[in-house]
Design a protein around this motif. Structure first.
Motif, PDB file in Angstrom:
ATOM      1  N   ILE A  55      -6.772  -3.977   5.819  1.00  0.00           N
ATOM      2  CA  ILE A  55      -6.062  -3.610   4.589  1.00  0.00           C
ATOM      3  C   ILE A  55      -6.725  -4.260   3.367  1.00  0.00           C
ATOM      4  O   ILE A  55      -6.110  -4.400   2.320  1.00  0.00           O
ATOM      5  CB  ILE A  55      -4.570  -3.978   4.650  1.00  0.00           C
ATOM      6  CG1 ILE A  55      -4.376  -5.484   4.772  1.00  0.00           C
ATOM      7  CG2 ILE A  55      -3.880  -3.246   5.789  1.00  0.00           C
ATOM      8  CD1 ILE A  55      -2.943  -5.922   4.569  1.00  0.00           C
ATOM      9  N   ASP A  56      -7.974  -4.698   3.555  1.00  0.00           N
ATOM     10  CA  ASP A  56      -8.782  -5.225   2.456  1.00  0.00           C
ATOM     11  C   ASP A  56      -8.143  -6.427   1.782  1.00  0.00           C
ATOM     12  O   ASP A  56      -7.982  -6.460   0.550  1.00  0.00           O
ATOM     13  CB  ASP A  56      -9.035  -4.119   1.422  1.00  0.00           C
ATOM     14  CG  ASP A  56     -10.177  -4.481   0.482  1.00  0.00           C
ATOM     15  OD1 ASP A  56     -11.073  -5.233   0.912  1.00  0.00           O
ATOM     16  OD2 ASP A  56     -10.160  -4.021  -0.665  1.00  0.00           O
ATOM     17  N   PRO A  57      -7.794  -7.480   2.562  1.00  0.00           N
ATOM     18  CA  PRO A  57      -7.211  -8.668   1.928  1.00  0.00           C
ATOM     19  C   PRO A  57      -8.277  -9.511   1.245  1.00  0.00           C
ATOM     20  O   PRO A  57      -9.459  -9.453   1.600  1.00  0.00           O
ATOM     21  CB  PRO A  57      -6.612  -9.429   3.122  1.00  0.00           C
ATOM     22  CG  PRO A  57      -7.521  -9.068   4.254  1.00  0.00           C
ATOM     23  CD  PRO A  57      -7.931  -7.634   4.010  1.00  0.00           C
ATOM     24  N   ASP A  75      -3.278   6.072   4.788  1.00  0.00           N
ATOM     25  CA  ASP A  75      -3.968   7.212   5.420  1.00  0.00           C
ATOM     26  C   ASP A  75      -5.476   7.007   5.404  1.00  0.00           C
ATOM     27  O   ASP A  75      -6.173   7.292   6.387  1.00  0.00           O
ATOM     28  CB  ASP A  75      -3.615   8.515   4.696  1.00  0.00           C
ATOM     29  CG  ASP A  75      -2.189   8.984   4.986  1.00  0.00           C
ATOM     30  OD1 ASP A  75      -1.631   8.551   6.010  1.00  0.00           O
ATOM     31  OD2 ASP A  75      -1.663   9.765   4.186  1.00  0.00           O
ATOM     32  N   GLU A  76      -5.996   6.500   4.283  1.00  0.00           N
ATOM     33  CA  GLU A  76      -7.442   6.307   4.141  1.00  0.00           C
ATOM     34  C   GLU A  76      -7.970   5.249   5.120  1.00  0.00           C
ATOM     35  O   GLU A  76      -9.126   5.315   5.542  1.00  0.00           O
ATOM     36  CB  GLU A  76      -7.775   5.878   2.710  1.00  0.00           C
ATOM     37  CG  GLU A  76      -7.520   6.969   1.663  1.00  0.00           C
ATOM     38  CD  GLU A  76      -7.751   6.457   0.257  1.00  0.00           C
ATOM     39  OE1 GLU A  76      -8.153   5.278   0.113  1.00  0.00           O
ATOM     40  OE2 GLU A  76      -7.541   7.222  -0.697  1.00  0.00           O
ATOM     41  N   PHE A  85       0.831  -1.199   0.000  1.00  0.00           N
ATOM     42  CA  PHE A  85       0.000   0.000   0.000  1.00  0.00           C
ATOM     43  C   PHE A  85       0.869   1.255   0.000  1.00  0.00           C
ATOM     44  O   PHE A  85       1.945   1.285   0.605  1.00  0.00           O
ATOM     45  CB  PHE A  85      -0.908   0.026   1.230  1.00  0.00           C
ATOM     46  CG  PHE A  85      -2.056  -0.950   1.167  1.00  0.00           C
ATOM     47  CD1 PHE A  85      -3.254  -0.584   0.574  1.00  0.00           C
ATOM     48  CD2 PHE A  85      -1.924  -2.226   1.669  1.00  0.00           C
ATOM     49  CE1 PHE A  85      -4.312  -1.473   0.511  1.00  0.00           C
ATOM     50  CE2 PHE A  85      -2.968  -3.120   1.608  1.00  0.00           C
ATOM     51  CZ  PHE A  85      -4.169  -2.749   1.024  1.00  0.00           C
ATOM     52  N   SER A  86       0.377   2.277  -0.672  1.00  0.00           N
ATOM     53  CA  SER A  86       1.043   3.574  -0.624  1.00  0.00           C
ATOM     54  C   SER A  86       0.667   4.273   0.681  1.00  0.00           C
ATOM     55  O   SER A  86      -0.280   3.885   1.367  1.00  0.00           O
ATOM     56  CB  SER A  86       0.610   4.443  -1.814  1.00  0.00           C
ATOM     57  OG  SER A  86      -0.766   4.797  -1.695  1.00  0.00           O
ATOM     58  N   ARG A  87       1.408   5.331   1.020  1.00  0.00           N
ATOM     59  CA  ARG A  87       1.108   6.077   2.242  1.00  0.00           C
ATOM     60  C   ARG A  87      -0.298   6.668   2.181  1.00  0.00           C
ATOM     61  O   ARG A  87      -1.014   6.698   3.191  1.00  0.00           O
ATOM     62  CB  ARG A  87       2.150   7.185   2.455  1.00  0.00           C
ATOM     63  CG  ARG A  87       1.968   7.900   3.789  1.00  0.00           C
ATOM     64  CD  ARG A  87       3.069   8.905   4.075  1.00  0.00           C
ATOM     65  NE  ARG A  87       2.914   9.461   5.413  1.00  0.00           N
ATOM     66  CZ  ARG A  87       3.394   8.940   6.520  1.00  0.00           C
ATOM     67  NH1 ARG A  87       4.099   7.805   6.460  1.00  0.00           N
ATOM     68  NH2 ARG A  87       3.187   9.503   7.695  1.00  0.00           N
TER      69      ARG A  87
END
Length: 423
Positions: A164-166, A125-126, A119-121
């Motif tokens: 993290i939506d796996p 954040d979201e 994931f990006s920062r």
């Protein structure tokens, strides 16, 4: 046809065990041709598949290879032989500390783990508010995780893993550290995952959770796959493995019932006995054998909730005794008496003579909540109007109640619910 998202093909994991560190060094430097290690297979030729949307459990005794298998599936370990194919993004909650830097704060570890999962920062954040709300550890999130209790640690680790939506969630026993309310929140999240069509693979010693949540179960034993099937059948087979009762060469769950009526059969040899039980009494009457018999006729320390089961006791009489009282008590793990009965309460009176061996059976329905309880047995009575203890065995063994539905308190009243429009 269901889509396979985890395909484990003939996986083996070999460890080399050295008696001395120097032997490992000699071999790595090529200083000897002699074999200086012993081979230990943590896994040997294990295969199974997990389909999209399934919840699959892995059970087995300690050392059977459960955690090793999850580490191979998640890529933490490489197999010695075989391969694992994964279709989808995995989020894994393995042993405490995996993927965390103990010197970093909770917030810093959230970003570290998110980055490791691709994931990006901005994406982290979201999700940050959802993670912190789920973890619910307050201002400790700004402290180094080395200062956390094990409960706080697992809250944060699980919050990160599950938010993290796996597509595939893998959990290894870590939830046993959290409190009951956090565990309830996690399992509620499991239900949400299942409804969303996501896949869960988890290891647990909690047979109630296995029975309640798993569509299918893989049973490992001594590094190999013993069987695979429904949760109920695999739990039954696992109970036999625990007490070395599984018939060799037969994996069929529908095995014939154990014959507990043979006088030469020693029941307690098939039970897991507490090595620190308390025993006392004058032994004019002596408890020589005992067993817990589940609803399928198997001697086992585990019984299914809402099913009938038996507690059986054999008592040998060394003297004539008028109207002895046979009793059992169940306590919780904190030592609180939960329930029990005896032949005096039940108004069953039978006198015995020296040399007699009596077989006593208490049969009842298991309505206690899922969990572990301690069984005590006794034979007492009255002699010349004085209470006498002939033989007592306190906390002689445990009973595990396997449940897929618990209510509030110690026992289930099995309420029937109806809802209708008010007139």
């Amino acid at each position: 046809m269901s889509e396979t998202v985890i395909n484990v093909k003939c996986v083996s994991k070999l460890y080399k065990l050295y008696d001395r560190p120097m032997d490992r060094l000699k071999e790595s430097l090529g200083l000897t041709r002699k074999k200086l290690y012993k081979e230990h297979y943590a896994l040997r030729d294990v295969s199974f598949q997990v389909n999209r949307g399934e919840t699959v459990g892995i059970i087995g005794t300690n050392g059977s290879g459960k955690s090793t298998m999850l580490k191979i599936v998640t890529g933490v370990l490489n197999p010695t032989e075989g391969e694992v194919e994964i279709q989808g993004r995995i989020s894994a909650l393995l042993e405490l500390g995996a993927g965390f830097n103990m010197e970093y704060t909770g917030i810093e570890n959230v970003y570290l783990n998110g980055t490791m999962n691709g994931f990006s920062r901005e994406e982290i954040d979201e999700r940050l508010n959802d993670i912190l709300e789920f973890a619910d550890i307050g201002d400790f999130v700004h402290q180094p995780v080395k200062t956390y209790s094990s409960g706080m640690f697992v809250r944060l680790a699980f919050a990160v893993a599950i938010n993290i939506d796996p597509e595939i969630l893998i959990v290894d026993e870590a939830l046993s550290v959290g409190d009951v309310f956090f565990q309830a929140k996690c399992y509620h999240k499991f239900e949400e995952f299942k409804k969303l069509g996501k896949t869960i693979l988890f290891v647990s010693h909690d047979l109630s959770s296995i029975s309640k949540y798993c569509d299918r179960v893989v049973l490992l034993n001594k590094g190999g796959k013993l069987a695979e099937g429904s949760a109920r059948d695999m739990v039954d087979m696992y109970k036999k493995v625990l007490v070395n009762q599984l018939d060799s060469g037969s994996d069929a769950p529908e095995e014939k019932q154990a014959d507990t009526r043979q006088p030469d059969q020693v029941w307690k040899n098939k039970m897991q006995t507490n090595g620190k039980f308390i025993e006392y009494g004058d032994k004019r009457a002596e408890i020589i054998d005992y067993a817990i018999v589940d609803d399928r006729g198997n001697i086992s320390n585990a019984v299914q909730k809402n099913c009938r089961f038996q507690i059986k006791v054999r008592v040998r009489f060394n003297e004539d005794i008028a109207e002895p009282i046979y009793a059992f008590t169940l306590k919780d793990v904190k030592g609180n008496d939960i329930t029990g009965t005896n032949t005096m309460y039940e108004k069953v009176y039978v006198s015995s003579q020296a040399g007699d061996v009596k077989e006593v059976t208490f049969e009842q329905e298991m309505n206690l909540q899922g969990g572990d309880y301690l069984l005590s047995l006794g034979c007492t009575g009255y002699s010349k109007n004085e209470f006498v203890v002939y033989h007592r065995l306190y906390d002689i063994c445990s009973i595990t109640v396997v449940s897929d539905k618990n209510t509030v308190g110690f026992y289930d009243m099995n309420s029937k619910i109806s809802i209708r429009d008010a007139q």
